[in-house]
Design a protein around this motif. Structure first.
Motif, mmCIF file in Angstrom:
data_model
loop_
_atom_site.group_PDB
_atom_site.id
_atom_site.type_symbol
_atom_site.label_atom_id
_atom_site.label_comp_id
_atom_site.label_asym_id
_atom_site.label_seq_id
_atom_site.Cartn_x
_atom_site.Cartn_y
_atom_site.Cartn_z
ATOM 1 N N LYS A 15 52.543 12.209 -50.770
ATOM 2 C CA LYS A 15 53.657 11.648 -51.530
ATOM 3 C C LYS A 15 53.512 12.022 -53.001
ATOM 4 O O LYS A 15 52.440 11.871 -53.577
ATOM 5 C CB LYS A 15 53.694 10.135 -51.357
ATOM 6 N N LYS A 20 58.917 12.023 -53.351
ATOM 7 C CA LYS A 20 59.193 13.102 -52.413
ATOM 8 C C LYS A 20 57.911 13.347 -51.623
ATOM 9 O O LYS A 20 56.834 12.888 -51.999
ATOM 10 C CB LYS A 20 59.615 14.373 -53.149
ATOM 11 N N PHE A 21 58.016 14.084 -50.533
ATOM 12 C CA PHE A 21 56.854 14.364 -49.703
ATOM 13 C C PHE A 21 56.603 15.859 -49.618
ATOM 14 O O PHE A 21 57.545 16.650 -49.538
ATOM 15 C CB PHE A 21 57.067 13.811 -48.284
ATOM 16 N N LYS A 51 65.586 15.734 -47.247
ATOM 17 C CA LYS A 51 66.003 14.349 -47.503
ATOM 18 C C LYS A 51 66.061 13.540 -46.210
ATOM 19 O O LYS A 51 65.706 12.366 -46.176
ATOM 20 C CB LYS A 51 67.377 14.328 -48.171
ATOM 21 N N THR A 54 62.634 12.604 -45.240
ATOM 22 C CA THR A 54 62.049 11.705 -46.230
ATOM 23 C C THR A 54 62.339 10.251 -45.882
ATOM 24 O O THR A 54 61.480 9.387 -46.026
ATOM 25 C CB THR A 54 62.588 12.025 -47.638
ATOM 26 N N ASN A 58 59.389 7.500 -45.298
ATOM 27 C CA ASN A 58 59.263 6.278 -46.080
ATOM 28 C C ASN A 58 58.937 5.073 -45.202
ATOM 29 O O ASN A 58 58.190 4.184 -45.600
ATOM 30 C CB ASN A 58 60.540 6.023 -46.890
#
Length: 62
Positions: A15, A20-21, A51, A54, A58
Motif C-alpha cells: 500500500k 494505492k496498491f 481502481k 483497489t 481495501n
C-alpha cells in the motif's frame, strides 16, 4: 471483533501513501532465457493496481 489483514494480500501487494496498491508483474518467474534484458527490466518494476481491484483490496487490508 478485531479486523485483520488477509496475510495472502499483505504478501502480494504494498500500500502506498496515497492509498494505492503496488503489485509485481507476471511473466518474470521462469523461461527467462528467451526474454530480452529490456523486457525483463520492465517486468521487474512494480505496477499500480487498477481502481476496480483497489476497492477489493481495501476490504482485504482492513
Amino acid at each position: 471483533m478485531k479486523k485483520k489483514t488477509r496475510r495472502s494480500a499483505l504478501k502480494r501487494y504494498k500500500k502506498t501513501g496515497t492509498n494505492k496498491f503496488l503489485r509485481k508483474r507476471a511473466y518474470k518467474s521462469h523461461l527467462l532465457v528467451k526474454k530480452s534484458s529490456a523486457r525483463k527490466a520492465k517486468l521487474s518494476k512494480p505496477i499500480v493496481v487498477s481502481k476496480t481491484e483497489t476497492k477489493m483490496l481495501n476490504k482485504l487490508f482492513q
